[in-house]
Motif scaffolding. Structure first.
Motif, PDB file in Angstrom:
ATOM      1  N   HIS A   1       8.903  51.023  13.861  1.00  0.00           N
ATOM      2  CA  HIS A   1       8.795  49.522  14.147  1.00  0.00           C
ATOM      3  C   HIS A   1       8.696  49.216  15.694  1.00  0.00           C
ATOM      4  O   HIS A   1       9.513  49.648  16.500  1.00  0.00           O
TER       5      HIS A   1
ATOM      6  N   LYS B   1       6.653  46.002  18.522  1.00  0.00           N
ATOM      7  CA  LYS B   1       5.597  45.100  18.716  1.00  0.00           C
ATOM      8  C   LYS B   1       4.764  45.866  19.662  1.00  0.00           C
ATOM      9  O   LYS B   1       4.989  46.618  20.383  1.00  0.00           O
TER      10      LYS B   1
ATOM     11  N   ASP C   1      -0.464  42.869  15.723  1.00  0.00           N
ATOM     12  CA  ASP C   1       0.858  42.465  16.591  1.00  0.00           C
ATOM     13  C   ASP C   1       1.873  43.234  16.475  1.00  0.00           C
ATOM     14  O   ASP C   1       2.804  43.296  17.602  1.00  0.00           O
ATOM     15  N   LYS C   2       1.790  44.144  15.456  1.00  0.00           N
ATOM     16  CA  LYS C   2       3.093  45.061  15.372  1.00  0.00           C
ATOM     17  C   LYS C   2       2.658  46.214  14.580  1.00  0.00           C
ATOM     18  O   LYS C   2       1.835  46.401  14.101  1.00  0.00           O
TER      19      LYS C   2
ATOM     20  N   ARG D   1       4.275  49.200  11.755  1.00  0.00           N
ATOM     21  CA  ARG D   1       5.461  49.055  10.800  1.00  0.00           C
ATOM     22  C   ARG D   1       5.853  50.313  10.364  1.00  0.00           C
ATOM     23  O   ARG D   1       6.530  50.628   9.349  1.00  0.00           O
TER      24      ARG D   1
ATOM     25  N   TYR E   1       4.517  49.409  23.818  1.00  0.00           N
ATOM     26  CA  TYR E   1       5.211  49.267  22.597  1.00  0.00           C
ATOM     27  C   TYR E   1       6.658  48.506  22.904  1.00  0.00           C
ATOM     28  O   TYR E   1       7.325  49.149  23.940  1.00  0.00           O
TER      29      TYR E   1
END
Ligand SMILES: Cc1cc2nc3c(=O)[nH]c(=O)nc-3n(C[C@H](O)[C@H](O)[C@H](O)COP(=O)(O)OP(=O)(O)OC[C@H]3O[C@@H](n4cnc5c(N)ncnc54)[C@H](O)[C@@H]3O)c2cc1C
Lengths: 795, 265
Positions: free
Chosen positions: A47, A49, A106-107, A109, A137
């Protein structure tokens, strides 16, 4: 009429000629002129950004042609990967459906989420450059388990999905179930985990994409179980490529088990990229890459309660499940733990009231979707386990409690309280057959022999039913399917009488080229050798939904049967013309068209020839040619089922469980090729045994790292784990498919986990053990024995 | 895999010279461990020095008091050797339990010992038998050779040429295979000599280790019952997704008993 090999025969598989001599043609065997190589850069974090990507070092590396990222996807205005099912909660509120971009934007996961695609002259250069890509990241805490994901304060994957809950789904009459529980004489309770699995088909996923500017056409070769669906989803919904400009080919595919029945981002990225670089691109996943990107299966945490009256009759069943969806919704994702799970909770029993609540939950793990059995093994496991728990708590024999609750053969068609209506079946017959085949009555003797060697022996039953032949479109549509689930077949009879079938299902190990040829051989009376089955190419096959959910024979075979009927009907018209008789007087049997009551006849080959040489045709009523097409949409699911009996031996010193005997008596309807059915059952059972004893996908909470990310750590079942199996069929015919078939691809995987675990629990029941979670590893069994504080005998 | 130069020397000194003169070079024996790490790009040596042409590194000899196995001898050859089967059956049995037939045909005793994987089988046999590791420059006693997780006493440029095993009165190996990898989750080698018993454990911790209390008990009475009550401390034992430390500790006792059984049978 030649060598007819029809229904019920077991010829050797046609496809094995090329497979066993190394002449198959898989995606990675294909080479295109000027082909480049692609490598995906994947998130190493569960996880995070994405703060930025610096392409410069990668772009400067030797041989690099292009580096594409999520920003490029956004700039080109491409769509997100679609989900084929839209489920709703109890109030009719649609599931949360966050976008699944083909390259993360954007991210990220999950570990393995795709961040960029590097295209270079060679695979080595692409891999080397991929390592040089500088991705910034901002690492966030990961949540990987469903229990943790729904807790307050858990890391949130999506801003607009509170508590990570995609959908709070339910099925059944909650009030009726509550009322039944109030008057129950006994309530059995069970909490269990259905372990997360990784499919591991022998061939890793791969793709090649090519764009031809001269015709403005794209071709994608991909390891897919459903090329037409990929063409539709990817062309229409992701890349905006018109269907006639996109060809998708799924050539020989080395196993799927569900893993290859989804539209993957890799397919979209490589197709899009092929036009950007104007050269063909090939990507072949490594095994390690597959572990973090192939869709995983199962992963439930469940609480179940069964209400019984004093005689052991089931009054009501209540199940609450948290189902892991992973980081995004995959093609069938939300359908699996809901529609393919809740409706099977009735099993082969007359339980009048059932309620099921499933919370579908996002976590920082690979997206979860269908894996052989898909939902139905999970349902079977909950039900067959709790039946054993109830039997033991009430002091009723495990076989007896099943008998008391089984739907009698005469009661079919049987409407369950959870939507589905079983058309046919004979659970008692399967049980009786299995008891004999497993020599259950002498189990006690075998148990004492084991005891003498210091081993604990156990016997486990699973009497189960499943729903397959996916799927009746009307029914599926009501449940949230966004497309139809029919199948199509074209039967092309050549002027010399040979037959080519174009079918929309996909053969990747199931033996369709043989089974379907047997159907044609039987129905048209042509030689088995003279029938070829074509599949896996959108330019050659009209349309199709592909192969999954034990549907190929049930739905595809039905389309094929219908199309052959149309060929016969057309052949009768031609025969009537040639024999100067009325069409109604023409009979077709064993490859001959004849005029009833006369010896005037034409062979199938003569009719085929005449169809293409229409010199004196009445063209206003009879078209030349002999080629027919049919689409078939089933009116109901089919309901194969049966009884599986596992026998295990536990070594209390090490906790090792050995499967010593395995018996399956299954009702799969009409059996076209007994050898192939037996093979499907063997394979399915082995995968179920794998789930029960060996396989487990484990993530590290917090970091989201996959700890079982290779064959060194993820234990696949092997030949020496297994006894010789006894596999028999006890068939009742499906009442609504043309040939009475029910499907056999998944039954083994569905029936077996519960049988094995019930046997393990039985072996340990004298120590007070009432449940063992899967996989029943030596460590886990040893821990249970420690907790049972068994005085383990030194030898 | 990244590109590398490839050398195939025929003399040990040439191999040693290449190894010291080319920075970032690596020896390759059977390649069963090295090649996968190259493929996964976990290692990228600039040169590989293949030991397969060094004839003197192959073969098994017997001088009456010891058996010497050349470093390049594949596991299958050790497992199938009439000599090893007759003199140290426990060692032949150990070799037969390594990996699968393909791995046993390629993997070598020298590669396995040099690599010192914490779950490899040979280190248990080499330490359990108190063998001597013979290298291009010296001889190293097993007790001084294995230094923990993938670490050995080998100096840069040093090549294992052979392993020399003293002949035990009795020896046995018992292996509890890790379910997925089939390396040793716990493997125990037990060897009885005139002057005492040695017990070596692999798989359970960061490297192969001996168990003095078991050695003492078995020296008194070489029978499984002598160690049935000896429990191993979980300190330093591995916990992972396959087995927790206390389960591994338990298995050490179980496998040690079974190794003694094997030695006695
Ligand atoms: C699928 C699989 C299963 C396996 N299962 C087991 C198992 O159950 N038990 C087990 O013990 N092992 C197992 N192995 C490991 C295998 O048995 C080999 O012993 C091991 O890979 C090393 O031997 P090799 O000859 O292949 O060495 P290589 O891979 O060629 O080399 C390994 C390392 O040792 C160095 N080296 C090699 N020879 C020498 C030498 N003579 N002197 C100094 N350094 C040297 C190399 O430079 C390299 O660093 C398995 C391997 C595989 C691939």
């Amino acid at each position: 009429m030649g060598n007819v090999i029809g229904i019920g025969a077991s010829p050797k598989r046609k496809e094995d000629q090329r497979f066993l001599t190394g002449r198959g043609s898989y995606v990675s065997d294909i080479k295109r002129p000027g082909m480049t190589a692609g490598a995906f850069v994947r998130s190493p974090h569960g996880h995070a950004k994405l703060r930025g990507i610096d392409k410069s070092a990668a772009l400067a590396a030797p041989g690099v042609i292009a580096v594409l990222t999520g920003d490029d996807v956004a700039d080109d205005g491409l769509g997100s990967l679609p989900c084929g099912w839209g489920i709703t909660d109890a109030k009719g509120v649609p599931m949360k459906e966050p976008p699944f971009p083909m390259l993360a934007q954007d991210k990220v996961r999950f570990v393995g989420d795709m961040v960029a695609f590097v295209i270079a002259e060679t695979p080595e250069q692409a891999n080397a450059a991929a390592e040089l890509l500088n991705v910034d990241y901002e690492v966030l805490p990961s949540v990987v388990g469903v229990l943790e994901a729904v807790r307050p304060g858990a890391p949130q994957l999506f801003d607009d999905v509170p508590n990570n809950i995609c959908c709070d789904w339910e099925l059944g009459d909650k009030a009726a179930v509550e009322a039944a529980f109030r008057k129950a004489a006994h309530v059995a309770k069970l909490s269990l985990v259905n372990n997360r699995l990784i499919g591991n088909p022998m061939e890793p996923r791969a793709a090649i994409a090519e764009y031809e500017p001269g015709t403005d056409r794209f071709t994608l070769w991909t390891t897919s179980q459903f090329p037409h669906v990929v063409r539709f989803l990817m062309g229409a919904l992701v890349l905006n490529i018109p269907q006639h400009k996109l060809r998708v080919v799924a050539p020989d595919v080395g196993g799927g088990f569900g893993v290859k029945q989804f539209h993957y981002g890799e397919e979209a990225v490589i197709t899009w990229a092929a036009k950007r670089v104007m050269r063909p691109i090939k990507w072949v996943a490594s095994r390690s890459e597959g572990y973090v990107s192939d869709r995983h299966g199962r992963d439930h945490v469940t609480e179940a309660e069964l209400a019984l009256d004093e005689t052991g009759k089931f009054l009501a069943f209540r199940v609450k499940t948290l189902a892991n969806m992973g980081g995004y919704l995959s093609t069938f994702g939300p359908n699996i733990p809901t529609n393919l799970y809740g409706p099977l909770l009735g099993g082969v029993y007359t339980t009048p009231a059932i309620y099921c609540n499933v919370k579908v939950v996002f976590t920082n793990t690979v997206p979860v979707d269908a894996y052989r059995g898909a939902g139905r093994p999970e349902a079977t496991f909950v039900l067959e386990r709790i039946v054993d728990v109830a039997a033991s708590e009430m002091g009723i024999d495990r076989v007896e409690i099943r008998r008391r609750n089984m739907i009698p053969k005469e009661a079919y068609p049987y409407q369950t309280p959870v939507l589905v209506q079983y058309d046919s079946g004979d659970p008692v017959g399967c049980l009786d057959g299995a008891l004999v085949a497993a020599d259950a009555k002498n189990f006690g003797i075998r148990k004492s022999e084991s005891a003498r060697k210091g081993k604990f022996r156990g016997l486990g039953y699973s009497t189960y039913v499943e729903a397959c032949g996916l799927a009746p479109s009307r029914f599926a549509g009501r449940l949230g399917a966004r497309g139809g689930l029919y199948e199509s077949a074209t039967v092309r009879v050549h002027p010399t009488g040979q037959v080519t079938v174009m079918i929309g299902t996909h053969n990747h190990g199931q033996g369709h080229e043989t089974t379907f040829a047997q159907i044609v051989s039987e129905k048209l009376g042509v030689s088995f050798e003279n029938v070829d089955i074509v599949f896996g190419d959108t330019d050659r096959v009209q349309f199709g939904m592909g192969t999954y959910g034990s549907r190929s024979l049930v739905v595809g075979g039905a389309a094929l049967s219908k199309a052959t009927d149309k060929v016969v009907a057309k052949g009768k018209k031609i025969a009537a013309h040639l024999l100067e008789a009325a069409e109604v007087d023409i009979q077709f049997e064993a490859g001959k068209f004849s005029v009833a009551g006369t010896d005037r006849m034409k062979t199938f080959e003569e009719i085929a020839g005449a169809a293409y040489v229409p010199h004196d045709y009445p063209l206003e009523v009879l078209e030349p040619g002999l080629e027919e097409q049919a689409y078939y949409d089933p009116v109901n699911f089919t309901y194969p089922g049966g009884c599986h009996i596992a026998e295990v031996e536990v070594d209390p010193e090490t906790g090792t469980v050995t499967l010593v005997n395995y018996t399956a008596v299954d009702d799969v309807g009409t059996v076209i090729n007994p050898m192939i059915v037996e093979g499907q059952l063997h394979g399915g059972i082995v995968q179920g045994v794998g789930q029960a004893l060996f396989e487990n996908a484990v993530y590290d909470e917090g970091s989201g790292q996959l700890l079982s990310g290779s064959l060194m750590d993820y234990c696949m079942p092997r030949a020496d784990h297994l006894p010789m199996m006894k596999v028999e069929t006890h068939s009742t015919l499906c009442t609504h498919t043309p040939m009475g078939v029910k499907g056999c691809g998944e039954v083994g995987t569905i029936g077996s986990p519960a049988a094995v675990i019930n046997a393990v629990v039985d072996a340990l029941s004298h120590l007070g053990v009432t449940h063992v979670d899967m996989p029943a590893t030596p460590n886990r069994i040893w821990r249970l024995l420690q907790n049972a504080s068994l005085p383990v005998a030194a030898e | 895999m990244k590109p590398f130069a490839y050398h195939q020397p025929t003399q040990i000194p040439d191999a040693a010279k290449l190894l010291t003169s080319i920075e970032d070079s690596k020896l390759v024996a059977g390649g069963m461990t090295l090649i996968p790490t190259l493929k996964q790009r976990l290692a990228s040596p600039v040169a590989l020095i293949d030991l397969s042409r060094l004839g003197s590194l192959k073969g098994i000899t017997d001088d009456g008091a010891t058996i010497t196995i050349g470093a390049m001898t594949p596991h299958a050859v050790v497992a199938g050797s009439k000599l090893v089967q007759a003199r140290i059956p426990g060692l032949a049995a150990l070799a037969s339990m390594i990996g699968d037939p393909a791995v046993r045909s390629r993997g070598t005793i020298g590669g396995s010992v040099a690599n010192n994987d914490p779950a490899a089988d040979y280190p248990a046999g080499v330490l359990g038998l108190g063998a001597t590791i013979v290298t291009s420059t010296r001889e190293i006693a097993a007790d001084k050779f294995f230094l923990g997780l993938f670490e050995t006493a080998l100096e840069p440029g040093e090549i294992i040429t052979a392993i020399r095993f003293p002949l035990p009165l009795k020896a046995g190996y018992a292996k509890f295979k890790a379910p997925a990898s089939r390396y040793a989750l716990v493997g125990v080698f037990v060897a009885k000599f005139a002057d005492g018993v040695r017990v070596a454990v692999t798989g359970a911790g960061a490297g192969v280790f001996r168990v003095p209390p078991m050695e003492a008990a078995l020296s008194q009475h070489f029978d499984p019952s002598a160690i049935a009550a000896i429990k191993i401390d979980t300190d330093g034992l591995t916990s992972d997704i396959h087995a927790e430390a206390d389960y591994r500790a338990h298995l050490v006792t179980v496998m040690a008993k079974r190794a003694v059984d094997a030695a006695l049978s």
